[in-house]
Design a protein around this motif. Structure first.
Motif, PDB file in Angstrom:
ATOM      1  N   TYR A 201      83.097  71.946   5.147  1.00  0.00           N
ATOM      2  CA  TYR A 201      83.702  71.813   4.228  1.00  0.00           C
ATOM      3  C   TYR A 201      84.632  72.275   3.087  1.00  0.00           C
ATOM      4  CZ  TYR A 201      78.852  71.420   1.952  1.00  0.00           C
ATOM      5  OH  TYR A 201      77.596  71.781   1.684  1.00  0.00           O
ATOM      6  N   THR A 204      89.773  75.609   3.731  1.00  0.00           N
ATOM      7  CA  THR A 204      91.653  75.572   3.944  1.00  0.00           C
ATOM      8  C   THR A 204      92.272  75.984   4.992  1.00  0.00           C
ATOM      9  OG1 THR A 204      91.198  75.550   1.160  1.00  0.00           O
ATOM     10  CG2 THR A 204      93.030  75.744   2.061  1.00  0.00           C
ATOM     11  N   LYS A 272      92.621  65.430   2.351  1.00  0.00           N
ATOM     12  CA  LYS A 272      91.454  65.871   0.998  1.00  0.00           C
ATOM     13  C   LYS A 272      92.206  66.338  -0.628  1.00  0.00           C
ATOM     14  CE  LYS A 272      89.916  70.176   2.960  1.00  0.00           C
ATOM     15  NZ  LYS A 272      89.439  71.734   3.753  1.00  0.00           N
ATOM     16  N   LYS A 273      93.654  67.054  -0.300  1.00  0.00           N
ATOM     17  CA  LYS A 273      93.876  67.127  -1.779  1.00  0.00           C
ATOM     18  C   LYS A 273      94.477  65.764  -2.316  1.00  0.00           C
ATOM     19  CE  LYS A 273      96.513  71.162  -0.530  1.00  0.00           C
ATOM     20  NZ  LYS A 273      97.892  72.121  -0.534  1.00  0.00           N
ATOM     21  N   GLU A 276      90.718  64.879  -4.219  1.00  0.00           N
ATOM     22  CA  GLU A 276      90.266  65.993  -4.890  1.00  0.00           C
ATOM     23  C   GLU A 276      91.300  65.639  -6.175  1.00  0.00           C
ATOM     24  OE1 GLU A 276      91.404  69.609  -3.642  1.00  0.00           O
ATOM     25  OE2 GLU A 276      89.954  69.703  -1.793  1.00  0.00           O
ATOM     26  N   GLN A 277      92.422  65.332  -6.179  1.00  0.00           N
ATOM     27  CA  GLN A 277      93.200  65.332  -7.229  1.00  0.00           C
ATOM     28  C   GLN A 277      93.319  64.444  -7.451  1.00  0.00           C
ATOM     29  OE1 GLN A 277      96.156  68.570  -5.934  1.00  0.00           O
ATOM     30  NE2 GLN A 277      94.677  69.651  -5.381  1.00  0.00           N
ATOM     31  N   TYR A 312      83.243  64.015   0.577  1.00  0.00           N
ATOM     32  CA  TYR A 312      84.189  64.517  -0.733  1.00  0.00           C
ATOM     33  C   TYR A 312      84.915  64.937  -1.574  1.00  0.00           C
ATOM     34  CZ  TYR A 312      88.025  68.397   0.086  1.00  0.00           C
ATOM     35  OH  TYR A 312      88.013  69.494   0.052  1.00  0.00           O
ATOM     36  N   ARG A 313      84.770  63.321  -1.917  1.00  0.00           N
ATOM     37  CA  ARG A 313      85.395  62.565  -2.711  1.00  0.00           C
ATOM     38  C   ARG A 313      84.414  63.354  -3.650  1.00  0.00           C
ATOM     39  NH1 ARG A 313      89.296  58.057  -3.885  1.00  0.00           N
ATOM     40  NH2 ARG A 313      90.736  59.964  -4.241  1.00  0.00           N
ATOM     41  N   PHE A 316      83.986  66.794  -4.658  1.00  0.00           N
ATOM     42  CA  PHE A 316      85.200  68.015  -5.259  1.00  0.00           C
ATOM     43  C   PHE A 316      86.121  67.078  -5.746  1.00  0.00           C
ATOM     44  CE2 PHE A 316      83.397  69.651  -1.055  1.00  0.00           C
ATOM     45  CZ  PHE A 316      83.359  70.696  -1.495  1.00  0.00           C
ATOM     46  N   GLN A 317      86.108  65.700  -6.172  1.00  0.00           N
ATOM     47  CA  GLN A 317      86.674  65.520  -6.909  1.00  0.00           C
ATOM     48  C   GLN A 317      86.961  65.614  -8.189  1.00  0.00           C
ATOM     49  OE1 GLN A 317      87.180  60.959  -8.427  1.00  0.00           O
ATOM     50  NE2 GLN A 317      89.148  61.382  -7.674  1.00  0.00           N
ATOM     51  N   VAL A 318      87.975  66.193  -8.704  1.00  0.00           N
ATOM     52  CA  VAL A 318      88.876  67.178 -10.409  1.00  0.00           C
ATOM     53  C   VAL A 318      88.289  65.621 -11.452  1.00  0.00           C
ATOM     54  CG1 VAL A 318      90.266  68.006 -11.728  1.00  0.00           C
ATOM     55  CG2 VAL A 318      89.589  68.588  -9.800  1.00  0.00           C
TER      56      VAL A 318
END
Length: 319
Positions: A201, A204, A272-273, A276-277, A312-313, A316-318
């Protein structure tokens, strides 16, 4: 006492060496505080005849060091690992001699490239920094690379994944040489999660772009531009003046994976992006990354990343 040599290779990563020294020095201090002898005799080793000082440790040349039990190879700071390995070629015959004499050898992160260049990892399992795995597998196809693993052991050879995976290999070595109690104590002091065995995980997707094959470059561009819409190779390459078979062959040869695998990794990286975002609902994430079947998406995501999309969220989520 375990005679432990730490290689100061050319272009070594300072953080890697510092982490190794910090952990072993801390273990030694704990033993001294308990009235016990230090378990590790640490020596820094360079390939040059001249000696330098690193912290409180004297650095010796490979010709001045004997009777080692354990050799540690830190990661490289250079982005051009192939060139860094070339600068350290003098270590290769020395590593062969050490291994022949029964010495254990452990590599951290991209330090695995130097050990692999020696041929000692041929036919054996290994890992390295997750983003360096493609370059590693292309350079050393005889090594059984395990890209998802944080730590590997094959006989007397050890490797670790990227960055903080260094600590997981150090704990593994401590458990072998000093017992589980010391390993647990160090895990608490350095705040290391002992149960992390997967590094997928952290990866990239970084496709190869610096090549001279226009056909492959065109296929890459079409995949990256249309990953949300295309479903088959035929759709992706219909305007490229070459046969399907030729494109697939050239793509695999240049990039190291097939066009379909490239499409899949492009989609997973997009997902994934989004995780995360954005605050998109999972159904939106699935659709916007090019998938229509939630079950298939979750299966592919977990296989590729090593955890579910929701996990994953959460990680790593901002926010």
């Amino acid at each position: 006492m375990i005679r432990t040599g730490i290689l100061l290779t050319k272009q070594y990563r300072l953080l890697s060496v510092a982490a190794i020294l910090d952990v072993f020095e801390t273990v030694n201090k704990f033993h001294l505080n308990d009235g016990l002898p230090e378990p590790f005799d640490l020596v820094l080793i360079s390939q040059d005849s001249g000696q330098i000082n690193f912290s409180t440790h004297e650095c010796k040349s490979i010709n001045a060091v004997t009777d080692l039990d354990l050799v540690l190879i830190p990661s490289f700071s250079s982005e051009d690992v192939k060139a860094a390995v070339g600068e350290n070629a003098t270590f290769i015959p020395w590593l062969h001699k050490q291994f022949k004499d029964g010495v254990e050898i452990a590599t951290f992160c991209t330090g695995a490239f130097l050990l692999a260049a020696s041929g000692l990892l041929n036919g054996k399992v290994a890992t390295t920094h997750v983003d360096a795995c493609h370059a590693f597998s292309m350079a050393f196809p005889l090594v059984q690379l395990k890209p998802d693993k944080t730590v590997t052991q094959d006989g007397k050879l050890y490797t670790s994944g990227g960055a903080t995976s260094t600590f997981h290999l150090l704990l593994h070595l401590l458990q072998i040489h000093c017992g589980k109690d010391i390993a647990v104590k160090m895990a608490k002091i350095f705040a290391i999660d002992m149960d992390r065995v997967n590094q997928s995980y952290f990866s990239t997707f970084q496709p190869i772009r610096h090549h001279n094959d226009d056909i492959v470059a065109s296929a890459q561009e079409k995949i990256e531009t249309n990953y949300q819409d295309v479903a088959t190779i035929e759709e992706m390459i219909k305007d490229i003046p070459s046969s399907r078979r030729n494109i697939v062959r050239r793509f695999k040869q240049v990039i190291g994976i097939t066009p379909i695998e490239y499409l899949q990794q492009t989609r997973i990286e997009a997902a994934k992006k989004l995780l995360e975002q954005t605050a998109q609902q999972m159904t939106e994430v699935i659709y916007n990354s090019g998938y229509n079947d939630p079950k298939a998406f979750r299966k592919i995501f977990r296989k590729s990343v090593g955890m579910t999309p929701s996990e994953y969220r959460d990680k790593f989520q901002v926010r």
